[in-house]
Design a protein around this motif. Structure first.
Motif, PDB file in Angstrom:
ATOM      1  N   THR A   1     -29.762   3.613 -26.416  1.00 30.41           N
ATOM      2  CA  THR A   1     -29.270   2.656 -25.424  1.00 30.41           C
ATOM      3  C   THR A   1     -28.058   1.924 -25.994  1.00 30.41           C
ATOM      4  O   THR A   1     -27.583   2.235 -27.092  1.00 30.41           O
ATOM      5  CB  THR A   1     -30.400   1.656 -25.063  1.00 30.41           C
ATOM      6  OG1 THR A   1     -29.990   0.863 -23.946  1.00 30.41           O
ATOM      7  CG2 THR A   1     -30.749   0.728 -26.230  1.00 30.41           C
TER       8      THR A   1
ATOM      9  N   TYR B   1     -33.806   7.041 -22.174  1.00 30.51           N
ATOM     10  CA  TYR B   1     -32.351   6.946 -22.068  1.00 30.51           C
ATOM     11  C   TYR B   1     -31.965   5.619 -21.417  1.00 30.51           C
ATOM     12  O   TYR B   1     -32.361   5.340 -20.278  1.00 30.51           O
ATOM     13  CB  TYR B   1     -31.840   8.117 -21.223  1.00 30.51           C
ATOM     14  CG  TYR B   1     -30.341   8.208 -21.093  1.00 30.51           C
ATOM     15  CD1 TYR B   1     -29.593   9.028 -21.927  1.00 30.51           C
ATOM     16  CD2 TYR B   1     -29.661   7.477 -20.115  1.00 30.51           C
ATOM     17  CE1 TYR B   1     -28.211   9.121 -21.800  1.00 30.51           C
ATOM     18  CE2 TYR B   1     -28.282   7.556 -19.991  1.00 30.51           C
ATOM     19  CZ  TYR B   1     -27.564   8.382 -20.834  1.00 30.51           C
ATOM     20  OH  TYR B   1     -26.200   8.467 -20.710  1.00 30.51           O
ATOM     21  N   ASP B   2     -31.266   4.811 -22.136  1.00 35.76           N
ATOM     22  CA  ASP B   2     -30.748   3.509 -21.680  1.00 35.76           C
ATOM     23  C   ASP B   2     -31.848   2.476 -21.406  1.00 35.76           C
ATOM     24  O   ASP B   2     -31.748   1.338 -21.812  1.00 35.76           O
ATOM     25  CB  ASP B   2     -29.835   3.649 -20.456  1.00 35.76           C
ATOM     26  CG  ASP B   2     -29.052   2.363 -20.221  1.00 35.76           C
ATOM     27  OD1 ASP B   2     -28.002   2.200 -20.860  1.00 35.76           O
ATOM     28  OD2 ASP B   2     -29.506   1.502 -19.440  1.00 35.76           O
ATOM     29  N   ARG B   3     -32.904   2.875 -20.669  1.00 41.89           N
ATOM     30  CA  ARG B   3     -34.012   1.954 -20.365  1.00 41.89           C
ATOM     31  C   ARG B   3     -35.250   2.421 -21.112  1.00 41.89           C
ATOM     32  O   ARG B   3     -35.610   3.605 -21.038  1.00 41.89           O
ATOM     33  CB  ARG B   3     -34.306   1.992 -18.873  1.00 41.89           C
ATOM     34  CG  ARG B   3     -33.145   1.514 -18.019  1.00 41.89           C
ATOM     35  CD  ARG B   3     -33.455   1.766 -16.547  1.00 41.89           C
ATOM     36  NE  ARG B   3     -32.473   1.130 -15.692  1.00 41.89           N
ATOM     37  CZ  ARG B   3     -32.439   1.274 -14.377  1.00 41.89           C
ATOM     38  NH1 ARG B   3     -33.342   2.027 -13.768  1.00 41.89           N
ATOM     39  NH2 ARG B   3     -31.526   0.660 -13.660  1.00 41.89           N
TER      40      ARG B   3
ATOM     41  N   SER C   1     -34.938   3.418 -32.360  1.00 45.01           N
ATOM     42  CA  SER C   1     -33.854   3.365 -31.369  1.00 45.01           C
ATOM     43  C   SER C   1     -32.491   3.570 -32.004  1.00 45.01           C
ATOM     44  O   SER C   1     -32.273   3.231 -33.164  1.00 45.01           O
ATOM     45  CB  SER C   1     -33.840   1.984 -30.697  1.00 45.01           C
ATOM     46  OG  SER C   1     -35.118   1.651 -30.201  1.00 45.01           O
TER      47      SER C   1
ATOM     48  N   LEU D   1     -22.957   7.115 -25.199  1.00 44.65           N
ATOM     49  CA  LEU D   1     -24.420   7.199 -25.151  1.00 44.65           C
ATOM     50  C   LEU D   1     -24.858   8.657 -24.982  1.00 44.65           C
ATOM     51  O   LEU D   1     -25.764   9.128 -25.677  1.00 44.65           O
ATOM     52  CB  LEU D   1     -24.952   6.328 -24.004  1.00 44.65           C
ATOM     53  CG  LEU D   1     -26.468   6.272 -23.855  1.00 44.65           C
ATOM     54  CD1 LEU D   1     -27.139   5.767 -25.132  1.00 44.65           C
ATOM     55  CD2 LEU D   1     -26.858   5.377 -22.683  1.00 44.65           C
TER      56      LEU D   1
ATOM     57  N   ASN E   1     -34.596  -3.603 -19.802  1.00 45.03           N
ATOM     58  CA  ASN E   1     -33.279  -4.116 -20.213  1.00 45.03           C
ATOM     59  C   ASN E   1     -32.974  -5.473 -19.600  1.00 45.03           C
ATOM     60  O   ASN E   1     -32.276  -6.295 -20.196  1.00 45.03           O
ATOM     61  CB  ASN E   1     -32.157  -3.170 -19.749  1.00 45.03           C
ATOM     62  CG  ASN E   1     -32.149  -1.864 -20.498  1.00 45.03           C
ATOM     63  OD1 ASN E   1     -32.884  -1.697 -21.460  1.00 45.03           O
ATOM     64  ND2 ASN E   1     -31.312  -0.940 -20.061  1.00 45.03           N
TER      65      ASN E   1
ATOM     66  N   ASN F   1     -28.705  -4.130 -25.725  1.00 45.15           N
ATOM     67  CA  ASN F   1     -28.867  -4.864 -24.467  1.00 45.15           C
ATOM     68  C   ASN F   1     -28.788  -6.380 -24.639  1.00 45.15           C
ATOM     69  O   ASN F   1     -28.234  -7.078 -23.797  1.00 45.15           O
ATOM     70  CB  ASN F   1     -30.197  -4.465 -23.821  1.00 45.15           C
ATOM     71  CG  ASN F   1     -30.209  -3.004 -23.433  1.00 45.15           C
ATOM     72  OD1 ASN F   1     -29.351  -2.554 -22.681  1.00 45.15           O
ATOM     73  ND2 ASN F   1     -31.170  -2.253 -23.951  1.00 45.15           N
TER      74      ASN F   1
ATOM     75  N   ALA G   1     -34.187   8.247 -17.952  1.00 40.06           N
ATOM     76  CA  ALA G   1     -33.792   6.868 -17.636  1.00 40.06           C
ATOM     77  C   ALA G   1     -34.705   6.442 -16.492  1.00 40.06           C
ATOM     78  O   ALA G   1     -34.539   6.888 -15.348  1.00 40.06           O
ATOM     79  CB  ALA G   1     -32.327   6.806 -17.225  1.00 40.06           C
TER      80      ALA G   1
ATOM     81  N   TYR H   1     -35.508   6.164 -28.526  1.00 40.60           N
ATOM     82  CA  TYR H   1     -34.829   5.413 -27.479  1.00 40.60           C
ATOM     83  C   TYR H   1     -33.349   5.338 -27.848  1.00 40.60           C
ATOM     84  O   TYR H   1     -33.011   5.024 -29.002  1.00 40.60           O
ATOM     85  CB  TYR H   1     -35.442   4.006 -27.423  1.00 40.60           C
ATOM     86  CG  TYR H   1     -34.864   3.037 -26.412  1.00 40.60           C
ATOM     87  CD1 TYR H   1     -34.419   3.458 -25.155  1.00 40.60           C
ATOM     88  CD2 TYR H   1     -34.796   1.669 -26.693  1.00 40.60           C
ATOM     89  CE1 TYR H   1     -33.925   2.552 -24.230  1.00 40.60           C
ATOM     90  CE2 TYR H   1     -34.305   0.749 -25.780  1.00 40.60           C
ATOM     91  CZ  TYR H   1     -33.873   1.201 -24.547  1.00 40.60           C
ATOM     92  OH  TYR H   1     -33.381   0.293 -23.635  1.00 40.60           O
TER      93      TYR H   1
END
Ligand code: BGC
Length: 348
Positions: free
Chosen positions: A126, A111-113, A319, A285, A166, A129, A87, A124
């Motif tokens: 996430t 991770y997440d970003r 993703s 997640l 994001n 977003n 992340a 990816y």
């Protein structure tokens, strides 16, 4: 003798099945900071779930310092991590570490970003977003009843860190819902600050969001102008805006949006200070990423559900988007307490 042989076979089978589970493989998990509640939860969940699946874990937090994150990721590579889960603090700043991973054939999961400007990113994972932003925008639209009410209503925006991919998705999601009403004049952005670059909050810091909000309040609202809504992209910025309003504004309390259901913000929702948040269950997640790690390491097909949205400047990264959920004082018990995310005591 037969019994001993059977026992040996049994032991071998158990060992083989354990190693099939994870083969003692090591996974590096790099988180941006311990300052924000969510990353502590993300890190803890990832570590616990990976360990449960039989992996060794190297978990590091980088104190929001890009250089520190870079060297932590390089150390993970040197220490023999076979998959990296990152992340990023700043999406485009891990280039050299990512190149090193690519040279060694180490898959990288953003991770997440999203990790930007690199072809070394394999996958990816996430939350959706853009949907986070549309949930916030739609809440404002419905609560002010923009299609029917006469208005005009006064509104301000606070977005996230320009270095976090994001942040633009959140802002655009909300703006896409609200822009038609700004254009028609039903929503009036009194400060005139409607561009992402005007409303962004470097490093997502509460204090930075607070001081910008204080400036806006003293420049545009000190004469008694009323504020109807302040769209904040996440909870850390919503906290800054709430603090600024409490100290510098005496008019009708506005709608304030957020994201993450951090503890302080959930308390603020219960107290009527923050109107809503968006719940992104970090357990969901983390579980998805642990699954990805397993699929990558065992050469299986990796589950993804979006192959078009996340272009990092070099490639479109396959993703998996988890679904964010609207949260407010009305449903927090079910979402956060009944699900075991928080205890009742934590929200006292
Ligand atoms: C995350 C948000 C978080 C923000 C600040 C974003 O990348 O998606 O959940 O509020 O970073 O940490």
């Amino acid at each position: 003798m037969k019994k001993i042989l059977a026992l040996i076979v049994c032991v071998l089978l158990v060992v083989a099945s354990m190693s099939a589970l994870a083969e003692g493989q090591k996974v590096g998990v790099s988180m941006p900071t311990k300052d924000l509640q969510r990353w502590n939860q993300d890190g803890a969940n990832m570590e616990a779930m990976l360990k449960e699946a039989g992996y060794e874990v190297e978990l590091q937090y980088a104190a929001n310092d890009v250089q520190q994150q870079l060297s932590q990721v390089e150390t993970m590579i040197d220490n023999g991590c076979e998959v990296l889960v990152i992340a990023a603090i700043e999406g485009s700043s891990l280039g050299s570490a990512l190149e090193k991973a690519a040279e060694k054939g180490i898959p990288v999961i953003a991770y997440d970003r999203l990790l930007m400007q690199s072809d070394a990113v394999s996958y990816y994972a996430t939350f959706d977003n853009y949907m986070v932003g549309t949930v916030q925008g739609t809440y404002v639209k419905e609560t002010l009843d923009l299609d029917n009410a006469e208005g005009p209503f006064n509104i301000e925006f606070t977005a996230g860190d320009p270095g976090d991919n994001n942040a633009g998705f959140f802002f655009n999601g909300a703006m896409d819902v609200l822009k038609p009403y700004i254009e028609s004049g039903k929503l009036n952005v009194v400060s005139g600050q409607t561009e992402f670059t005007d409303v962004a909050t470097p490093t997502w810091k509460t204090e930075v969001a607070q001081s910008r909000a204080e400036n806006i309040l003293s420049s545009y609202y000190a004469d008694g102008t009323e504020l109807d809504a302040w769209v904040c992209s996440n909870d850390s910025t919503a906290l800054g805006v709430t603090n600024a309003l409490e100290a510098n504004y005496t008019g009708k309390w506005p709608i304030i949006t957020g994201q993450d259901c951090d503890i302080q913000n959930t308390k603020n929702m219960i107290a009527g200070k923050q109107s809503m948040s968006v719940f992104k269950d970090t357990r969901t997640l983390a579980a998805q990423v642990v699954k990805m790690v397993g699929q990558i390491l065992s050469g299986e097909e990796v589950d993804v559900n979006d192959t078009t949205t996340y272009d990092n400047g070099v490639k479109v990264v396959p993703s998996f988007l988890c679904e964010p959920v609207f949260a407010s004082a009305d449903n927090y018990k079910e979402l956060l307490i009944d699900s075991g995310y928080y205890t009742e005591d934590q929200l006292q």
